[in-house]
Write an enzyme that holds these catalytic residues in place. Structure first.
Site, PDB file in Angstrom:
ATOM      1  N   GLY A   1      43.353  40.173  35.902  1.00  0.00           N
ATOM      2  CA  GLY A   1      44.003  41.380  36.382  1.00  0.00           C
ATOM      3  C   GLY A   1      43.898  41.451  37.900  1.00  0.00           C
ATOM      4  O   GLY A   1      44.845  41.788  38.601  1.00  0.00           O
ATOM      5  N   ALA A   2      42.723  41.087  38.404  1.00  0.00           N
ATOM      6  CA  ALA A   2      42.473  41.115  39.835  1.00  0.00           C
ATOM      7  C   ALA A   2      41.178  40.374  40.114  1.00  0.00           C
ATOM      8  O   ALA A   2      40.412  40.092  39.190  1.00  0.00           O
ATOM      9  CB  ALA A   2      42.355  42.554  40.314  1.00  0.00           C
ATOM     10  N   MET A   3      40.947  40.071  41.395  1.00  0.00           N
ATOM     11  CA  MET A   3      39.746  39.316  41.745  1.00  0.00           C
ATOM     12  C   MET A   3      39.198  39.809  43.071  1.00  0.00           C
ATOM     13  O   MET A   3      39.925  39.940  44.052  1.00  0.00           O
ATOM     14  CB  MET A   3      40.101  37.816  41.803  1.00  0.00           C
ATOM     15  CG  MET A   3      38.975  36.919  42.252  1.00  0.00           C
ATOM     16  SD  MET A   3      37.611  36.925  41.049  1.00  0.00           S
ATOM     17  CE  MET A   3      36.229  36.711  42.145  1.00  0.00           C
ATOM     18  N   GLU A   4      37.881  40.040  43.081  1.00  0.00           N
ATOM     19  CA  GLU A   4      37.232  40.771  44.167  1.00  0.00           C
ATOM     20  C   GLU A   4      36.852  39.955  45.397  1.00  0.00           C
ATOM     21  O   GLU A   4      35.940  40.369  46.126  1.00  0.00           O
ATOM     22  CB  GLU A   4      35.968  41.419  43.608  1.00  0.00           C
ATOM     23  CG  GLU A   4      34.830  40.435  43.233  1.00  0.00           C
ATOM     24  CD  GLU A   4      34.825  39.979  41.774  1.00  0.00           C
ATOM     25  OE1 GLU A   4      35.892  40.036  41.146  1.00  0.00           O
ATOM     26  OE2 GLU A   4      33.770  39.560  41.277  1.00  0.00           O
ATOM     27  N   ASN A   5      37.488  38.808  45.659  1.00  0.00           N
ATOM     28  CA  ASN A   5      37.111  37.986  46.815  1.00  0.00           C
ATOM     29  C   ASN A   5      36.774  38.859  48.017  1.00  0.00           C
ATOM     30  O   ASN A   5      37.535  39.761  48.368  1.00  0.00           O
ATOM     31  CB  ASN A   5      38.257  37.054  47.202  1.00  0.00           C
ATOM     32  CG  ASN A   5      38.872  36.397  46.000  1.00  0.00           C
ATOM     33  OD1 ASN A   5      38.205  35.679  45.283  1.00  0.00           O
ATOM     34  ND2 ASN A   5      40.133  36.690  45.750  1.00  0.00           N
TER      35      ASN A   5
ATOM     36  N   HIS B   1      37.730  49.146  40.861  1.00  0.00           N
ATOM     37  CA  HIS B   1      36.840  48.137  40.274  1.00  0.00           C
ATOM     38  C   HIS B   1      36.571  47.005  41.270  1.00  0.00           C
ATOM     39  O   HIS B   1      35.423  46.643  41.538  1.00  0.00           O
ATOM     40  CB  HIS B   1      37.495  47.606  38.997  1.00  0.00           C
ATOM     41  CG  HIS B   1      36.754  46.508  38.308  1.00  0.00           C
ATOM     42  ND1 HIS B   1      36.094  46.688  37.121  1.00  0.00           N
ATOM     43  CD2 HIS B   1      36.557  45.203  38.626  1.00  0.00           C
ATOM     44  CE1 HIS B   1      35.526  45.557  36.745  1.00  0.00           C
ATOM     45  NE2 HIS B   1      35.798  44.628  37.637  1.00  0.00           N
ATOM     46  N   GLU B   2      37.634  46.483  41.840  1.00  0.00           N
ATOM     47  CA  GLU B   2      37.447  45.337  42.750  1.00  0.00           C
ATOM     48  C   GLU B   2      36.690  45.752  44.009  1.00  0.00           C
ATOM     49  O   GLU B   2      35.882  44.989  44.535  1.00  0.00           O
ATOM     50  CB  GLU B   2      38.794  44.698  43.109  1.00  0.00           C
ATOM     51  CG  GLU B   2      39.643  44.237  41.918  1.00  0.00           C
ATOM     52  CD  GLU B   2      38.883  43.442  40.879  1.00  0.00           C
ATOM     53  OE1 GLU B   2      37.880  42.790  41.228  1.00  0.00           O
ATOM     54  OE2 GLU B   2      39.283  43.476  39.695  1.00  0.00           O
TER      55      GLU B   2
ATOM     56  N   GLU C   1      30.087  42.833  36.427  1.00  0.00           N
ATOM     57  CA  GLU C   1      31.236  43.460  35.756  1.00  0.00           C
ATOM     58  C   GLU C   1      30.916  44.843  35.163  1.00  0.00           C
ATOM     59  O   GLU C   1      31.758  45.734  35.187  1.00  0.00           O
ATOM     60  CB  GLU C   1      31.811  42.521  34.691  1.00  0.00           C
ATOM     61  CG  GLU C   1      32.345  41.201  35.261  1.00  0.00           C
ATOM     62  CD  GLU C   1      33.389  41.386  36.352  1.00  0.00           C
ATOM     63  OE1 GLU C   1      33.923  42.492  36.508  1.00  0.00           O
ATOM     64  OE2 GLU C   1      33.654  40.399  37.080  1.00  0.00           O
TER      65      GLU C   1
ATOM     66  N   HIS D   1      33.029  45.925  43.442  1.00  0.00           N
ATOM     67  CA  HIS D   1      32.401  44.594  43.498  1.00  0.00           C
ATOM     68  C   HIS D   1      31.958  44.222  44.915  1.00  0.00           C
ATOM     69  O   HIS D   1      31.109  43.353  45.076  1.00  0.00           O
ATOM     70  CB  HIS D   1      33.385  43.516  43.060  1.00  0.00           C
ATOM     71  CG  HIS D   1      33.433  43.274  41.584  1.00  0.00           C
ATOM     72  ND1 HIS D   1      32.327  43.041  40.828  1.00  0.00           N
ATOM     73  CD2 HIS D   1      34.491  43.177  40.735  1.00  0.00           C
ATOM     74  CE1 HIS D   1      32.696  42.822  39.565  1.00  0.00           C
ATOM     75  NE2 HIS D   1      34.001  42.907  39.484  1.00  0.00           N
TER      76      HIS D   1
HETATM   77  N1  BES Z   1      35.814  39.336  38.573  1.00  0.00           N
HETATM   78  C1  BES Z   1      36.904  39.706  37.773  1.00  0.00           C
HETATM   79  C2  BES Z   1      38.005  38.686  37.745  1.00  0.00           C
HETATM   80  C3  BES Z   1      37.796  37.577  36.752  1.00  0.00           C
HETATM   81  C4  BES Z   1      37.980  37.817  35.406  1.00  0.00           C
HETATM   82  C5  BES Z   1      37.466  36.325  37.167  1.00  0.00           C
HETATM   83  C6  BES Z   1      37.787  36.782  34.513  1.00  0.00           C
HETATM   84  C7  BES Z   1      37.282  35.307  36.272  1.00  0.00           C
HETATM   85  C8  BES Z   1      37.445  35.525  34.933  1.00  0.00           C
HETATM   86  C9  BES Z   1      37.520  41.009  38.270  1.00  0.00           C
HETATM   87  O1  BES Z   1      36.674  41.821  38.995  1.00  0.00           O
HETATM   88  C10 BES Z   1      37.888  41.780  37.051  1.00  0.00           C
HETATM   89  O2  BES Z   1      37.013  42.194  36.359  1.00  0.00           O
HETATM   90  N2  BES Z   1      39.168  41.940  36.791  1.00  0.00           N
HETATM   91  C11 BES Z   1      39.627  42.609  35.598  1.00  0.00           C
HETATM   92  C12 BES Z   1      40.294  43.882  35.942  1.00  0.00           C
HETATM   93  C13 BES Z   1      39.327  45.020  35.937  1.00  0.00           C
HETATM   94  C14 BES Z   1      39.916  46.285  36.455  1.00  0.00           C
HETATM   95  C15 BES Z   1      38.757  45.287  34.570  1.00  0.00           C
HETATM   96  C16 BES Z   1      40.567  41.671  34.904  1.00  0.00           C
HETATM   97  O3  BES Z   1      40.915  40.668  35.476  1.00  0.00           O
HETATM   98  O4  BES Z   1      40.954  41.963  33.779  1.00  0.00           O
HETATM   99 ZN    ZN Z   2      35.249  42.714  37.817  1.00  0.00          ZN
END
Ligand code: BES
Ligand code: ZN
Length: 931
Positions: free
Chosen positions: A299-303, A335-336, A358, A339
């Protein structure tokens, strides 16, 4: 491919190959990276040859003497003729070198055997040159594209996605979260593009020999793990934010979508500022860029400093997006950005404690959204929906503890699940509520300060919190957080508390056991003991706001539950409710008399005297108990019958969650007719009250009721309540007759999804084509999803088959990251289910290849299959299928186990409850409609 490249490279320079016995999944601990200088040249001009080349200089400190350097690297061509190694410190000036290399493909190791031993205490500099294609697999350093509508041309961009273990696809590195180091990143690219990375650009200069190319060097980063490194080369536009006193904040998107960036550009800095206050720690970087990537698997990534998003998670259009879309994107951004503290500033030591990332980001995001949009009342809603999720997932025997051993990359992927996110968040909320505001905050602050720029594990968190809680008197001195919280994070599952009142002594005895969905598992195997904070209130008191525990259920040293008795309960005519506002993740069952009292209140004018979250709790609990046989369906249905009078979202959420599951099982049976009548009876009053599906805003007093209206409309149209379908068809007809339907859409935004669905379900091929054209023309990602979902509402087999085949066709206009969603839409349709199941089973090999190496994504195809299989024949058939398709289900072990277990529990339900359930429905239909 991998072998081919390595082979080529080896041939080129003829370094000797040696073999090593080291075959552990973790890097050896003799070395630590101190700093990375990474240069990447990205070539985006030729769509047939999108690639990059790079060099990395790693300063490495030896902690022990060693004769090799073991790094991660995968699918990279490393030019072994150019490897250099030299000692940076100490007396020995002579350069070291590498005399042979090895690869360990199981663990992605690239091992360099050194000419001379590296000596403890000394620093070394290693230089490597490498190259690879910009891949299409949505991880590592990969390509993404979009259509430029004016030129009608495809534009290419590059972007990274490294978490959890894909930095090794982009450059050789120590790719474990414990190896934090500062990075200096330099990007080379054609000057028509923009280069972005974690830090602000420091200087730009022309490329030495590629005309039109430039190098941009970025400032040195703070120490960070490899999985947070990010960079992109693109031709996007950006929208600057205007909130003063914060870091520079920019929101990026493809040029044609820049007008959809306003909301995220406003919301992002606000929530960042709120976190600075909440944690009492400034955001340490000079800037944040957030970028909407057209192809993005998560969905997204917190780089750190360069946060990446799917378009649906960042872009918002006033004209098209619904309130649900807006809340979703606020939640993702929150969320991001959470992080940036939990994960980026303090990082887990190893993936075992992924939940520290998470779970925290999930919980803190609810605080952030609640703070900025209190009118959405999203804290309550989020907490409830997290609990509903884990009550289901964690009731499986195949679930796992929050903190779990991790030995393979596929297990890391599997850990990004409801247990890390939703259960992690729920236990943090529990702790917040039993510690109180001050202690929770100051404990977190100490933890963040103590481990800033370092790594931590859960015991470090417990220690900080215990210290502050004892200091503030928030926790009795003989309690410590570790004992309490270990029972929640190291054990699988959650308890059901049975409250048995003694009405003469006005006491109650409490006992606990693990709640399991699989009723074949005997009581003796349901052990476990949880430290349970007990808040409760009574019919006289009705003090639901006090979530502070009045008592605890405790565990003995050997892990047995200690007997718990509660005193001073009310007289026999008044109920008691435990777990005020569902402050902790457990279920509560009562004796028959207490349930009777509760049912009386719920079905009376006074039902609102029970807190709305506890009304949702009662609905959820009683339906579970009926499912697993601890309660009769007659009682359960009498509880939910009160919903005829309910006008708030939360209890409906609980009920719909169960009714969806029950509906899916009962749908293909002759008794479905009674179920339908029951649903109609239940929702007709609220449907009328909310003015049906007529324009959304005028009939809505409170913002959060919009979500209720959307949900009720969805049920009303699919169960033919009142004028829902007729109204929907009328709206759709009006839309179809618009001269320019892509500009003008008369359907109220928040009921578009049910309206489109009804129109397709009851409409013609022409309606389908009309909507499909809108899909192709839409410029808003969330609208595309809404439409795709609705296209799968058709009852025409050929149209469903058409949708299904589009899902996995690379030439069709469905992006790979949306494919699982598109598949689910078809597979949840009653006609589509059989087609989709057959398609999945017949084509599992091709589907596996389609997703490879993203097997976790493939597991998203499973929910519609397991939720709709409920007879033994189908269950056995699927079991056989799994046994004979091992190769094509690799990396999905956890998902497959859960699938089989859920199918089995459905079968159990059908065999045991089908008749009693339909009997109870027939009974409840006789009860007169509430006025
Ligand atoms: N750190 C995750 C992204 C991620 C997810 C990296 C799975 C590798 C594998 C990010 O912070 C995250 O949790 N994204 C969620 C969205 C969030 C609002 C629940 C996602 O990707 O679903
Ligand atoms: Zn996350």
């Amino acid at each position: 491919m991998k072998w081919f490249l390595l082979f080529l490279v080896t041939l080129g320079i003829g370094l000797a190959k040696a073999s090593s016995n080291y075959n552990h999944y973790r890097l050896p601990t003799a070395l630590r990276p101190q700093k990375y200088d990474l240069s990447i040249l990205t070539r985006l001009e030729n769509p047939k040859d999108l690639r990059f080349s790079g060099s990395v200089r790693i300063v490495i400190k030896a902690l022990q003497n060693t004769k090799n350097i073991t790094l991660h690297s995968r699918d990279l061509a490393i030019d072994e003729s150019q490897i250099t190694l030299r000692q940076l410190s100490g007396e020995r000036n002579s350069d070291n070198c590498v005399n042979s290399t090895e690869v360990n493909p199981t663990h992605d190791f690239y091992i360099l055997n050194t000419c001379q031993e590296l000596l403890a205490g000394h620093a070394y500099e290693l230089n490597l040159i490498f190259s690879a294609k910009l891949n299409r697999q949505l991880e590592g350093y990969y390509r993404s594209s979009y259509l430029d509508p004016e030129a009608n041309e495809t534009r290419w961009i590059s972007i990274t996605q490294f978490e959890p273990a894909s930095a090794r696809l982009a450059f050789p590195c120590f790719d474990e979260p414990g190896y934090k180091a500062p990075f200096v990143i330099t990007l080379g690219y054609h000057k028509k593009f923009t280069g972005l990375s974690n830090m602000p650009a420091k200087e730009t200069k022309p490329h030495e020999y590629l005309t039109e190319y430039i190098w941009t060097e970025f400032q040195e980063s703070l120490p960070m793990p490899t999985y947070l490194v990010a960079y992109s080369v693109n031709d996007f536009s950006h929208k600057p934010s205007t909130l003063p006193n914060g870091p520079v904040f920019r929101t990026w998107a493809r040029p044609n979508a820049i007008d959809q960036c306003d909301y995220a550009a406003e919301f992002g800095p606000k929530v960042l500022q709120y976190y600075e206050q909440l944690f009492g720690i400034r955001f340490p970087l000079p800037k944040v860029d957030q970028i909407a990537v057209p192809d993005f698997n998560a969905g997204a990534m917190e780089n750190w400093g360069l946060v990446t998003y799917r378009e649906t998670a960042l872009l918002y259009s006033d004209a098209v997006s619904s309130l649900e879309d807006k809340q979703h994107l606020s939640n993702v951004v929150a969320h991001e950005l959470a992080h940036q503290w939990f994960g980026n500033l303090v990082t887990m030591k190893w993936w075992t404690d992924l939940w520290l990332n998470e779970g925290f980001a999930t919980y803190v995001a609810s605080l952030g959204v609640e703070n900025i949009h209190s009118e959405w009342r999203s804290m309550q809603l989020e907490s409830l929906s997290n609990l509903l999720t884990i009550f289901r997932k964690d009731s499986l025997e195949s679930s796992h503890p929050i903190s779990r051993p991790i030995e393979m990359v596929s297990q890391v992927f599997e850990s990004f699940d409801a247990i890390s996110y939703e259960k992690g968040s729920s236990v943090l909320r529990m702790m917040h509520l039993f510690l109180g505001e001050e202690s929770f905050r100051s404990g977190l602050k100490s933890y963040l300060e103590r481990y800033a720029y370092k790594n931590a594990e859960q015991d470090n968190l417990w220690e900080s919190l215990t210290q502050d809680a004892h200091k503030n008197g928030a926790l009795p001195k003989n309690f410590d957080i570790k004992t309490i919280m270990d029972s929640w994070t190291l054990q699988t599952g959650y308890p059901v508390i049975t409250v048995t009142r003694d009405y003469t002594t006005r006491t109650a005895n409490l006992s606990q056991e693990r709640y399991l969905l699989n009723t074949d598992i005997s009581r003796v195997h349901r052990g476990g003991c949880w430290w349970v904070p007990l808040s409760y209130t009574t019919q006289q008191e009705k003090d639901f706001n006090n979530t502070f525990p009045k008592a605890w259920m405790e565990c003995s040293q050997s892990g047995e539950s200690l007997p718990t008795t509660i005193q001073d309960l009310p007289d026999p005519n008044h109920w008691v409710i435990f777990n005020n506002q569902l402050s902790s993740p457990y279920k509560v069952n009562y004796d028959a008399q207490n349930w009777k009292l509760l049912i009386e209140t719920l079905n009376s004018e006074q039902f609102q005297s029970i807190h709305v979250v506890n009304r949702a709790q009662l609905v959820d609990d009683v339906l579970y108990f009926a499912w697993t046989g601890e309660q009769d369906y007659e009682i359960a249905l009498r509880v939910i019958n009160y919903l005829q009078g309910e006008r708030q979202l939360l209890p409906w959420r609980s009920a719909f969650d169960h009714l969806t599951h029950l509906g899916r099982i009962i749908r293909p049976t002759p008794n479905f007719q009674f179920f339908k009548r029951f649903i109609k009876k239940l929702i007709a009053p609220i449907y009328e009250d909310m003015n049906g599906i007529n324009d959304t805003y005028t009939s809505i007093q409170k913002q959060d009721d919009i979500l209720l209206k959307t949900t009720v409309a969805t049920w009303a149209c699919s169960y033919h309540v009142s004028d829902c379908v007729a109204q929907a068809l009328a709206y759709f007809r009006n839309w179809r007759s618009e001269a320019n339907p892509d500009e003008k859409n008369p359907v109220p935004i928040d009921v578009r999804s049910p309206v489109y669905c009804a129109a397709i379900k009851h409409g013609s091929d022409g309606d389908w084509e009309f909507l499909y054209e809108r899909y192709l023309k839409s410029n808003v990602a969330s609208e595309k999803l809404t439409i795709m979902d609705a296209l799968a509402c058709s009852r025409e087999v050929w149209l469903l088959q058409r949708s299904l085949e589009m899902v996995f066709d690379p030439r069709a206009d469905v992006r790979k990251h949306d494919s699982a969603w598109a598949f689910q839409s078809v597979a949840y349709n009653e006609v589509g289910f059989l087609l989709a199941k057959k398609y999945f089973m017949d084509n599992v090999d091709t589907i596996y290849k389609f997703y490879y190496p993203l097997s976790k994504t493939m597991s998203r195809l499973l929910p519609p299959l397991y939720e709709q299989v409920s007879n033994r024949r189908e269950y056995n058939e699927f079991k056989d299928f799994v046994a004979s398709s091992q190769e094509s289900l690799k990396g999905m072990d956890q998902a497959i186990q859960q699938t089989l277990e859920i199918m089995l529990t459905n079968v159990q339900w059908k065999e045991r409850n089908y008749h009693s359930f339909t009997g109870a429905i027939k009974q409840i239909l006789k009860v007169p409609v509430r006025q």
